[in-house]
Design an enzyme around this catalytic site. Structure first.
Site, mmCIF file in Angstrom:
data_model
loop_
_atom_site.group_PDB
_atom_site.id
_atom_site.type_symbol
_atom_site.label_atom_id
_atom_site.label_comp_id
_atom_site.label_asym_id
_atom_site.label_seq_id
_atom_site.Cartn_x
_atom_site.Cartn_y
_atom_site.Cartn_z
ATOM 1 N N ARG A 179 16.015 81.464 30.950
ATOM 2 C CA ARG A 179 16.664 82.245 29.894
ATOM 3 C C ARG A 179 17.531 81.250 29.113
ATOM 4 O O ARG A 179 18.462 80.673 29.647
ATOM 5 C CB ARG A 179 17.544 83.334 30.513
ATOM 6 N N ARG A 237 33.469 86.866 25.165
ATOM 7 C CA ARG A 237 32.809 87.642 24.084
ATOM 8 C C ARG A 237 33.666 87.585 22.816
ATOM 9 O O ARG A 237 33.154 87.491 21.714
ATOM 10 C CB ARG A 237 32.599 89.115 24.477
ATOM 11 N N ASP A 262 22.875 83.005 36.375
ATOM 12 C CA ASP A 262 23.635 82.626 35.175
ATOM 13 C C ASP A 262 24.020 81.155 35.249
ATOM 14 O O ASP A 262 24.089 80.580 36.334
ATOM 15 C CB ASP A 262 24.949 83.416 35.107
ATOM 16 N N MET A 263 24.324 80.570 34.095
ATOM 17 C CA MET A 263 24.864 79.210 34.106
ATOM 18 C C MET A 263 26.345 79.276 33.706
ATOM 19 O O MET A 263 26.674 79.871 32.678
ATOM 20 C CB MET A 263 24.088 78.314 33.136
HETATM 21 C C1 LIG Z 1 21.428 87.943 27.742
HETATM 22 C C2 LIG Z 1 22.476 86.901 27.640
HETATM 23 C C3 LIG Z 1 22.816 86.175 28.769
HETATM 24 C C4 LIG Z 1 23.790 85.184 28.682
HETATM 25 N N1 LIG Z 1 24.060 84.420 29.777
HETATM 26 C C5 LIG Z 1 24.871 83.355 29.653
HETATM 27 C C6 LIG Z 1 25.073 82.445 30.723
HETATM 28 O O1 LIG Z 1 24.536 82.620 31.835
HETATM 29 N N2 LIG Z 1 25.862 81.361 30.506
HETATM 30 C C7 LIG Z 1 26.477 81.136 29.304
HETATM 31 O O2 LIG Z 1 27.151 80.116 29.144
HETATM 32 N N3 LIG Z 1 26.336 82.004 28.286
HETATM 33 C C8 LIG Z 1 25.565 83.096 28.429
HETATM 34 N N4 LIG Z 1 25.413 83.955 27.368
HETATM 35 C C9 LIG Z 1 26.291 83.837 26.187
HETATM 36 C C10 LIG Z 1 25.740 82.821 25.193
HETATM 37 O O3 LIG Z 1 25.865 81.526 25.701
HETATM 38 C C11 LIG Z 1 26.492 82.885 23.850
HETATM 39 O O4 LIG Z 1 27.854 82.603 24.081
HETATM 40 C C12 LIG Z 1 26.413 84.218 23.157
HETATM 41 O O5 LIG Z 1 25.143 84.792 23.289
HETATM 42 C C13 LIG Z 1 26.753 84.074 21.649
HETATM 43 O O6 LIG Z 1 25.827 83.256 21.028
HETATM 44 P P1 LIG Z 1 24.555 83.802 20.199
HETATM 45 O O7 LIG Z 1 23.345 83.210 20.809
HETATM 46 O O8 LIG Z 1 24.543 85.266 20.197
HETATM 47 O O9 LIG Z 1 24.667 83.140 18.789
HETATM 48 P P2 LIG Z 1 25.841 83.081 17.710
HETATM 49 O O10 LIG Z 1 25.421 82.050 16.723
HETATM 50 O O11 LIG Z 1 27.168 82.912 18.394
HETATM 51 O O12 LIG Z 1 25.812 84.501 17.091
HETATM 52 C C14 LIG Z 1 24.777 84.965 16.242
HETATM 53 C C15 LIG Z 1 25.195 86.306 15.678
HETATM 54 O O13 LIG Z 1 25.201 87.285 16.737
HETATM 55 C C16 LIG Z 1 26.325 88.146 16.634
HETATM 56 N N5 LIG Z 1 27.215 87.940 17.815
HETATM 57 C C17 LIG Z 1 27.197 86.909 18.674
HETATM 58 N N6 LIG Z 1 28.129 87.077 19.646
HETATM 59 C C18 LIG Z 1 28.753 88.230 19.342
HETATM 60 C C19 LIG Z 1 29.808 88.949 19.960
HETATM 61 N N7 LIG Z 1 30.408 88.520 21.067
HETATM 62 N N8 LIG Z 1 30.213 90.109 19.379
HETATM 63 C C20 LIG Z 1 29.602 90.578 18.271
HETATM 64 N N9 LIG Z 1 28.589 89.940 17.651
HETATM 65 C C21 LIG Z 1 28.177 88.789 18.172
HETATM 66 C C22 LIG Z 1 27.035 87.773 15.365
HETATM 67 O O14 LIG Z 1 26.552 88.584 14.348
HETATM 68 C C23 LIG Z 1 26.632 86.333 15.121
HETATM 69 O O15 LIG Z 1 26.648 86.010 13.780
HETATM 70 C C24 LIG Z 1 24.463 84.954 27.452
HETATM 71 C C25 LIG Z 1 24.110 85.702 26.326
HETATM 72 C C26 LIG Z 1 23.141 86.654 26.397
HETATM 73 C C27 LIG Z 1 22.786 87.426 25.165
#
Ligand SMILES: Cc1cc2nc3c(=O)[nH]c(=O)nc-3n(C[C@H](O)[C@H](O)[C@H](O)COP(=O)(O)OP(=O)(O)OC[C@H]3O[C@@H](n4cnc5c(N)ncnc54)[C@H](O)[C@@H]3O)c2cc1C
Length: 309
Positions: A183, A292, A133-134
């Site tokens: 990723r 989250r 993870d980052m």
């Molecule tokens: C598999 C995976 C691994 C990850 N690993 C890391 C990591 O190592 N380091 C790091 O900094 N971040 C990590 N993240 C978190 C990431 O950085 C984002 O904060 C998170 O995924 C929200 O952004 P989004 O890409 O979903 O887009 P967004 O533009 O935030 O969301 C797009 C849409 O997805 C839905 N959505 C997004 N988040 C939520 C939520 N919490 N609850 C309900 N609906 C939601 C909503 O409908 C939103 O409109 C990870 C995320 C995933 C999916």
């Protein structure tokens, strides 16, 4: 308003007093279940059964970060080793994803590296995979260094990069010579605008740019490309770029969190994309859960609703 709430929630994620006290509140314990099936390895593995039937793979992460005693890192390694054994026994298509600070990066970088090697070796031995993870921007250089060292001897390893950081395109260039597994996520921490894009438009544009670069590079080198996002519209844009360039659907995979956009995960899988669900487990869920909530402040309402009888 959302930006202010996001800042407050991310502050709550970091605050030590809140880290100690908030997880004891029953409504918080109830609310977090939306995003994680339970605290134990068995809870996490059981959640894979239905997904496996649908052809959706799983990735597991034990919650907990910024440990202060190396003994805690050792326990975490033992826990992941037990999880890997469970994956093997249950014949699950499962991988693991770890945070360097849960393996002691704040305490002793060499010990952290040794733990990464142990887990990468165990994962590799059963055909699984180790992801790193980052965390926040203060860890990016050290995490990249750890990954480059690890990847030299352990090819079944990958790293997460964050599209909100302005540096990420350069980090991709730096990693390309080692044919990395990346990723790509948007980024979950509160970073200053000097180093990070702040608006959704800019973050999405950088995400798209980096993803397209990876897909293009993937035509001539063996890259593994993961899109870690729930942004289905963005995934569709990337998929369109790939299709227009004649890049097959299986050139990348989409990874989303357990409990978020489950219907879309199934739909993508049905349409022929490789989909993975990241399942978190463990008792130390508080900072992770606050991040989250910060991603979608509407989730705060859901948490507060758990206060109602
Ligand atoms: C598999 C995976 C691994 C990850 N690993 C890391 C990591 O190592 N380091 C790091 O900094 N971040 C990590 N993240 C978190 C990431 O950085 C984002 O904060 C998170 O995924 C929200 O952004 P989004 O890409 O979903 O887009 P967004 O533009 O935030 O969301 C797009 C849409 O997805 C839905 N959505 C997004 N988040 C939520 C939520 N919490 N609850 C309900 N609906 C939601 C909503 O409908 C939103 O409109 C990870 C995320 C995933 C999916």
């Amino acid at each position: 308003m959302n930006a202010v709430l996001r800042k407050i929630l991310l502050w709550c994620a970091r605050n030590q007093w809140m880290r100690d006290h908030m997880p004891r509140l029953p409504f918080m314990q109830k609310a977090v279940r939306r995003f994680m099936p339970g605290d134990t390895i068995d809870d996490a593995l059981n959640a894979a059964v239905d997904l496996q039937v649908l052809g959706i793979g799983t990735m597991y992460t034990k919650l907990g970060e910024n440990i202060t005693e190396l003994a805690q890192a050792q326990q975490t390694v033992e826990n992941y080793t037990a999880l890997l054994a469970g994956i093997k026994t249950a014949e699950i298509d499962g991988e693991i994803s770890v945070k360097p600070t849960q393996l002691g990066l704040d305490v002793d970088e060499d010990a952290c590296f040794t733990h990464l090697v142990t887990l990468a070796t165990a994962a590799e031995a059963q055909g699984s995979y180790l992801w790193i993870d980052m965390e926040d921007s203060s860890y990016v250089d050290r995490t990249l260094d750890l990954y480059q060292r690890l990847r030299a001897t352990h090819p079944r390893t990958g790293i997460c990069l964050q599209a909100y950081l302005r540096r990420t395109a350069k980090d991709v260039e730096r990693l390309l010579p080692i044919n990395p597994a990346i990723r790509l996520v948007k980024g979950a921490y509160d970073e200053p605008k000097t180093i990070a894009f702040k608006s959704k438009r800019e973050v999405d544009a950088n995400y798209l740019g980096v993803a397209v670069t990876l897909l293009r590079e993937g035509r001539t080198r063996p890259l593994r490309i993961g899109l870690g996002t729930h942004d289905v519209e963005l995934v569709q844009q990337i998929a369109s770029h790939a299709a227009a360039a004649g890049i097959p659907k299986d050139a990348f995979e989409v990874t989303m969190l357990f409990g978020i956009r489950a219907r879309e995960q199934r739909a993508l899988s049905r349409s022929g994309y490789r989909v993975q669900t990241l399942i978190a487990y463990g008792a130390a869920w508080y900072p992770w859960y606050m991040r989250r909530l910060a991603e979608r402040p509407a989730n705060v309402l859901f948490a507060l609703r758990q206060l109602l009888p």
